[in-house]
Design an enzyme around this catalytic site. Structure first.
Site, PDB file in Angstrom:
ATOM      1  N   CYS A 168      38.791  48.077  -8.452  1.00 29.93           N
ATOM      2  CA  CYS A 168      39.577  48.748  -9.486  1.00 29.93           C
ATOM      3  C   CYS A 168      40.118  50.082  -8.975  1.00 29.93           C
ATOM      4  O   CYS A 168      39.486  50.742  -8.144  1.00 29.93           O
ATOM      5  CB  CYS A 168      38.711  49.031 -10.695  1.00 29.93           C
ATOM      6  SG  CYS A 168      37.950  47.567 -11.370  1.00 29.93           S
TER       7      CYS A 168
ATOM      8  N   ARG B  62      44.173  48.333  -2.961  1.00 29.95           N
ATOM      9  CA  ARG B  62      42.738  48.146  -3.183  1.00 29.95           C
ATOM     10  C   ARG B  62      42.422  46.737  -3.662  1.00 29.95           C
ATOM     11  O   ARG B  62      41.269  46.306  -3.603  1.00 29.95           O
ATOM     12  CB  ARG B  62      42.242  49.154  -4.228  1.00 29.95           C
ATOM     13  CG  ARG B  62      42.306  50.580  -3.753  1.00 29.95           C
ATOM     14  CD  ARG B  62      42.081  51.539  -4.891  1.00 29.95           C
ATOM     15  NE  ARG B  62      40.733  51.534  -5.389  1.00 29.95           N
ATOM     16  CZ  ARG B  62      39.732  52.243  -4.888  1.00 29.95           C
ATOM     17  NH1 ARG B  62      39.939  53.016  -3.846  1.00 29.95           N
ATOM     18  NH2 ARG B  62      38.538  52.203  -5.406  1.00 29.95           N
TER      19      ARG B  62
ATOM     20  N   TRP C  35      39.998  44.808 -10.873  1.00 29.37           N
ATOM     21  CA  TRP C  35      39.564  43.717  -9.991  1.00 29.37           C
ATOM     22  C   TRP C  35      38.364  43.103 -10.689  1.00 29.37           C
ATOM     23  O   TRP C  35      37.315  43.738 -10.801  1.00 29.37           O
ATOM     24  CB  TRP C  35      39.193  44.298  -8.628  1.00 29.37           C
ATOM     25  CG  TRP C  35      38.864  43.300  -7.571  1.00 29.37           C
ATOM     26  CD1 TRP C  35      39.750  42.619  -6.780  1.00 29.37           C
ATOM     27  CD2 TRP C  35      37.558  42.899  -7.138  1.00 29.37           C
ATOM     28  NE1 TRP C  35      39.062  41.813  -5.898  1.00 29.37           N
ATOM     29  CE2 TRP C  35      37.722  41.974  -6.098  1.00 29.37           C
ATOM     30  CE3 TRP C  35      36.261  43.229  -7.537  1.00 29.37           C
ATOM     31  CZ2 TRP C  35      36.653  41.367  -5.445  1.00 29.37           C
ATOM     32  CZ3 TRP C  35      35.195  42.632  -6.887  1.00 29.37           C
ATOM     33  CH2 TRP C  35      35.391  41.712  -5.848  1.00 29.37           C
TER      34      TRP C  35
ATOM     35  N   ASN D   2      35.864  52.129 -13.087  1.00 31.61           N
ATOM     36  CA  ASN D   2      35.646  51.365 -11.853  1.00 31.61           C
ATOM     37  C   ASN D   2      34.151  51.371 -11.604  1.00 31.61           C
ATOM     38  O   ASN D   2      33.514  52.413 -11.697  1.00 31.61           O
ATOM     39  CB  ASN D   2      36.398  52.054 -10.707  1.00 31.61           C
ATOM     40  CG  ASN D   2      36.041  51.471  -9.341  1.00 31.61           C
ATOM     41  OD1 ASN D   2      35.558  50.361  -9.244  1.00 31.61           O
ATOM     42  ND2 ASN D   2      36.296  52.242  -8.293  1.00 31.61           N
ATOM     43  N   GLY D   3      33.586  50.216 -11.288  1.00 29.78           N
ATOM     44  CA  GLY D   3      32.144  50.151 -11.019  1.00 29.78           C
ATOM     45  C   GLY D   3      31.523  49.042 -11.829  1.00 29.78           C
ATOM     46  O   GLY D   3      32.214  48.162 -12.347  1.00 29.78           O
TER      47      GLY D   3
ATOM     48  N   GLU E 178      36.399  39.001  14.730  1.00 31.85           N
ATOM     49  CA  GLU E 178      37.374  39.827  14.017  1.00 31.85           C
ATOM     50  C   GLU E 178      38.714  39.084  13.882  1.00 31.85           C
ATOM     51  O   GLU E 178      39.347  39.114  12.833  1.00 31.85           O
ATOM     52  CB  GLU E 178      37.547  41.160  14.769  1.00 31.85           C
ATOM     53  CG  GLU E 178      38.596  42.094  14.234  1.00 31.85           C
ATOM     54  CD  GLU E 178      38.403  42.493  12.765  1.00 31.85           C
ATOM     55  OE1 GLU E 178      37.328  42.248  12.204  1.00 31.85           O
ATOM     56  OE2 GLU E 178      39.359  43.028  12.197  1.00 31.85           O
TER      57      GLU E 178
ATOM     58  N   LYS F 282      40.508  38.054  10.393  1.00 33.51           N
ATOM     59  CA  LYS F 282      41.888  38.434  10.047  1.00 33.51           C
ATOM     60  C   LYS F 282      42.647  37.207   9.565  1.00 33.51           C
ATOM     61  O   LYS F 282      43.333  37.260   8.554  1.00 33.51           O
ATOM     62  CB  LYS F 282      42.627  39.013  11.276  1.00 33.51           C
ATOM     63  CG  LYS F 282      42.234  40.401  11.723  1.00 33.51           C
ATOM     64  CD  LYS F 282      42.622  41.524  10.816  1.00 33.51           C
ATOM     65  CE  LYS F 282      41.624  41.774   9.740  1.00 33.51           C
ATOM     66  NZ  LYS F 282      40.457  42.566  10.019  1.00 33.51           N
TER      67      LYS F 282
ATOM     68  N   GLU G 115      41.380  35.885   6.037  1.00 33.79           N
ATOM     69  CA  GLU G 115      41.578  36.709   4.845  1.00 33.79           C
ATOM     70  C   GLU G 115      43.043  36.823   4.434  1.00 33.79           C
ATOM     71  O   GLU G 115      43.328  36.953   3.254  1.00 33.79           O
ATOM     72  CB  GLU G 115      40.901  38.083   4.953  1.00 33.79           C
ATOM     73  CG  GLU G 115      41.456  39.037   5.950  1.00 33.79           C
ATOM     74  CD  GLU G 115      40.680  40.359   5.987  1.00 33.79           C
ATOM     75  OE1 GLU G 115      40.125  40.783   4.968  1.00 33.79           O
ATOM     76  OE2 GLU G 115      40.655  40.979   7.066  1.00 33.79           O
TER      77      GLU G 115
ATOM     78  N   HIS H  50      26.665  23.366  20.806  1.00 29.86           N
ATOM     79  CA  HIS H  50      25.498  23.177  19.944  1.00 29.86           C
ATOM     80  C   HIS H  50      25.901  22.857  18.516  1.00 29.86           C
ATOM     81  O   HIS H  50      25.104  23.046  17.594  1.00 29.86           O
ATOM     82  CB  HIS H  50      24.612  24.427  19.990  1.00 29.86           C
ATOM     83  CG  HIS H  50      24.108  24.711  21.370  1.00 29.86           C
ATOM     84  ND1 HIS H  50      23.104  23.983  21.950  1.00 29.86           N
ATOM     85  CD2 HIS H  50      24.514  25.609  22.301  1.00 29.86           C
ATOM     86  CE1 HIS H  50      22.894  24.425  23.184  1.00 29.86           C
ATOM     87  NE2 HIS H  50      23.749  25.415  23.426  1.00 29.86           N
TER      88      HIS H  50
ATOM     89  N   LYS I  28      40.452  46.383  -0.974  1.00 29.85           N
ATOM     90  CA  LYS I  28      40.419  47.228   0.218  1.00 29.85           C
ATOM     91  C   LYS I  28      39.121  47.994   0.302  1.00 29.85           C
ATOM     92  O   LYS I  28      38.534  48.154   1.366  1.00 29.85           O
ATOM     93  CB  LYS I  28      41.604  48.211   0.175  1.00 29.85           C
ATOM     94  CG  LYS I  28      41.679  49.161   1.357  1.00 29.85           C
ATOM     95  CD  LYS I  28      41.991  48.414   2.630  1.00 29.85           C
ATOM     96  CE  LYS I  28      42.022  49.298   3.853  1.00 29.85           C
ATOM     97  NZ  LYS I  28      41.949  48.488   5.096  1.00 29.85           N
TER      98      LYS I  28
HETATM   99  O1  M6R Z   1      35.900  50.475   4.354  1.00 22.59           O
HETATM  100  P1  M6R Z   1      34.938  49.672   5.175  1.00 22.59           P
HETATM  101  O2  M6R Z   1      35.207  49.738   6.624  1.00 22.59           O
HETATM  102  O3  M6R Z   1      33.507  50.006   4.863  1.00 22.59           O
HETATM  103  O4  M6R Z   1      35.159  48.174   4.684  1.00 22.59           O
HETATM  104  C1  M6R Z   1      34.333  47.148   5.125  1.00 22.59           C
HETATM  105  C2  M6R Z   1      34.934  45.797   4.840  1.00 22.59           C
HETATM  106  O5  M6R Z   1      35.064  45.604   3.454  1.00 22.59           O
HETATM  107  C3  M6R Z   1      36.299  45.619   5.502  1.00 22.59           C
HETATM  108  O6  M6R Z   1      36.243  45.839   6.867  1.00 22.59           O
HETATM  109  C4  M6R Z   1      36.828  44.194   5.226  1.00 22.59           C
HETATM  110  O7  M6R Z   1      36.067  43.249   5.895  1.00 22.59           O
HETATM  111  C5  M6R Z   1      38.306  44.109   5.644  1.00 22.59           C
HETATM  112  N1  M6R Z   1      39.079  43.476   4.612  1.00 22.59           N
HETATM  113  C6  M6R Z   1      38.532  43.318   6.854  1.00 22.59           C
HETATM  114  O8  M6R Z   1      39.876  43.237   7.197  1.00 22.59           O
END
Ligand code: M6R
Length: 606
Positions: free
Chosen positions: A2, A27, A74, A98-99, A479, A483, A486, A502, A601
């Site tokens: 949020c 976000r 969110w 938010n929370g 990583e 990417k 997501e 394996h 985010k």
């Molecule tokens: O702000 P942060 O680095 O703590 O966030 C951690 C993860 O939420 C963040 O890296 C997430 O995996 C990204 N969407 C990856 O692209």
């Protein structure tokens, strides 16, 4: 997660709030709403969908006034819908939040018995009811808000207004909230970029702070109403840094910003001439004497931890244990005096990472944050902090934060190596020299990246990808796979290449693209053998290598080369084409690259 914004000043609030909400879109959210106060009346609008739809809905008029709140939701409690979108109102009190309110069910039950009626499925809706209840007891607004907040368990950043007075009360506990200070005007926001074009002066609220904004100076108290002092900080980020600057997406812009971001992260910290490294806020004795280093984070930042482990263990022979933040504190880790806990986070607000930091502090060990956001909770609360100077990262998919995190970890390795005399000056100087070439090498990859976009076109109907890498490039392929999944919603799994036989080898056939990072290092031969195994099963290999004449080059589907560097720095280079591959596939598929579905985010709930 949020996003909250609020305004009190002498300008029309509606446009200011909607513009600020637009800047919080990154976000992640599913619905949006606004409340504008005018002479004792509050007009609200809220709906499922995008902020642009909300803008259209309010453009018809009726939203005049110089005080207001707005929100992007969110969903956590209750489906995305108009009735669950914020603001929520009870009596004359209107709230955005938010929370997560953990005890909302028991509060709801109690209030229902007293005759309160609830209109949404949210946890948030108990807040205006509680505030209203305390107002009806005869408390003034700020006092009623504090009394309500004291009843809540869980996390919150809230903005509260009421019809009867021109006042905005805001508070935070374990969710981010800042106050922006303009010229006879005030803002609240979940994050700095929301209001960067309006002011550069901010107060970073601490947990349990309550701020009361009226005409005149802001008043900050604790939850009991005792005054607290908070410094005003000036931010150097510009509004333009948080704009797309001609790129189609923030993610693409941020990928292309990496040469600058890495260079900025090195500036002022490394001097090649004498092999010295300087950091602004580190406790030298704690770090240099570390018995064991823990590295804890989530998502992309966790992949940086894994790379840090490779670097530090190989070069300094100090044991490094990595953990996903959401697992760390629940497994009762064996933390001992003399251990150092490194917490890595772009946002500095990730709830699980903050909780891990608190666990470390509770156990009395030195906590070091590696963070991109000045003033964030992690930056403020860790014992020491090293900032990545990536600039604002808006795209949900983390890119420049990752490569700057690796750069910081590399510098920390050299720093500790020097302090503990585990690396001599000549070696440190050589490493600094190589580090300095990295921005140019990243630029060279970006300059020659057209072929990656071409290759991406072949994979638009593919359902699954396999990513393989070894050693320090195993987290790099993890990583790369993160990417892709997501932002394109294509399933991608990453494996250490030696682990393929394996289990995942069963997946390989002519339909499975296999991304392999295979640099010319000590694992080269082993990875060649893995590529043979994939080809023998008709898998399609996309090879990423720094080897000028990789022996498998002529037999694979496509080859992308990146410049050579030292083993420790390879992931900074190998991940760039993987970021681009994911970006181009997602862009060609037409997904919402910067705000992929279901993702936020800044993940401010556990
Ligand atoms: O702000 P942060 O680095 O703590 O966030 C951690 C993860 O939420 C963040 O890296 C997430 O995996 C990204 N969407 C990856 O692209």
């Amino acid at each position: 997660m949020c996003g909250i914004v609020g305004y009190l000043g002498n300008k029309q609030a509606c446009d200011i709030l909607i513009d600020a909400l637009k800047r919080l879109e990154y976000r992640g959210y599913d619905s949006a709403g606004i409340a504008v106060w005018d002479n004792g009346a509050i007009a609200t609008a809220r709906q499922e969908g995008k902020v642009d739809d909300l803008r259209k809905a309010v453009s018809a008029g009726g939203f005049k006034g110089t005080l207001g709140l707005a929100h992007t939701r969110w969903a956590t409690h209750g489906m995305p819908s108009e009735r669950n979108a914020h603001p929520h109102t009870a009596g004359d009190v209107t709230v955005v939040h938010n929370g997560i309110i953990e005890n909302y069910i028991e509060i709801k039950e109690r209030l229902r018995k007293e005759g309160h009626t609830f209109l949404s499925d949210t946890d948030t809706e108990v807040i205006p009811h509680l505030v209203m209840r305390h107002v009806e007891e005869g408390r003034d607004f700020a006092d009623a808000a504090r009394a309500a907040l004291r009843e809540l368990k869980g996390s919150y950043a809230v903005g509260i207004i009421r019809e009867k007075e021109r006042t905005l009360v805001a508070a935070k506990k374990e969710s981010p909230l800042i106050v922006g200070i303009g010229d006879e005007e005030y803002f609240i926001a979940s994050d700095v970029p929301a209001i960067l074009d309006r002011t550069k002066r901010f107060i970073f609220l601490e947990d349990n702070d309550v701020v009361i904004l009226r005409d005149g100076l802001p008043v900050i108290t604790d939850m009991e109403g005792n005054p607290v002092e908070r410094a005003v900080s000036t931010i150097t980020w510009t509004g333009a840094m948080a704009e797309k600057g001609g790129y189609k997406h923030f993610m693409l812009k941020e990928i292309f910003e990496q040469p600058r971001a890495i260079a900025d992260t090195l500036i002022g910290r490394v001097t090649e001439e004498d092999g010295q490294l300087e950091f602004e806020d580190l406790s030298l004795p704690d770090l240099a004497k570390a018995r064991k280093i823990w590295m804890v984070a989530c998502g992309t930042s966790y992949h940086a931890c894994m790379i840090g482990k490779h670097m530090i263990e190989a070069n300094l022979r100090i044991p490094v244990e990595t953990d996903i933040a959401s697992e760390f504190r629940y497994r009762n880790p064996i933390l001992e005096k003399g251990d150092v806990l490194v917490l890595i986070s772009q946002s500095g607000e990730t709830a699980d990472t903050i909780a891990a930091m608190k666990e470390g502090k509770k156990r009395g060990i030195y906590t070091l944050g590696v963070c991109n956001v000045v003033g964030s909770t992690l930056a403020r609360e860790c014992d020491g902090v090293v900032f990545t100077h990536a600039g604002p990262e808006i795209g949900v998919a983390s890119t420049k934060a990752f490569t700057t995190q690796i750069s910081v970890l590399y510098m920390l390795m050299l720093y500790i190596g020097g302090k503990l005399h585990k690396m001599d000056r000549t070696r440190i100087k050589e490493n600094i020299r190589e580090m300095r070439t990295i921005p140019h090498k990243v630029q060279a990859i970006l300059n020659g990246s057209g072929s990656i976009e071409e290759a991406a076109r072949s994979f638009l109907t593919v359902k699954d990808f396999l990513y393989l890498g070894r050693g320090i490039n195993y987290p790099a392929v993890q990583e790369g796979a993160l990417k892709l999944k997501e932002i394109s919603y294509i399933h991608a799994e990453a494996y250490a290449a030696g682990e393929m036989k394996h289990g995942p080898i069963a997946l390989i056939d002519e339909n499975l693209p296999v991304v392999v990072v295979s640099p010319n290092d000590s694992t080269y031969r082993k990875t060649c053998a893995n590529i043979e195994e994939v080809l023998a099963r008709r898998g399609k290999v996309l090879l990423f290598t720094d080897h000028e004449s990789h022996e498998m080059a002529s037999r694979v589907e496509s080859v992308f080369t990146f410049p050579s560097t030292t083993y420790e720095l390879q992931p900074v280079l190998s991940v760039i084409p993987l970021q681009l591959l994911a970006y181009h596939i997602a862009n060609l598929l037409g997904t919402d690259v910067d705000q992929p579905r279901n993702l936020a985010k800044s993940v401010t709930v556990e």
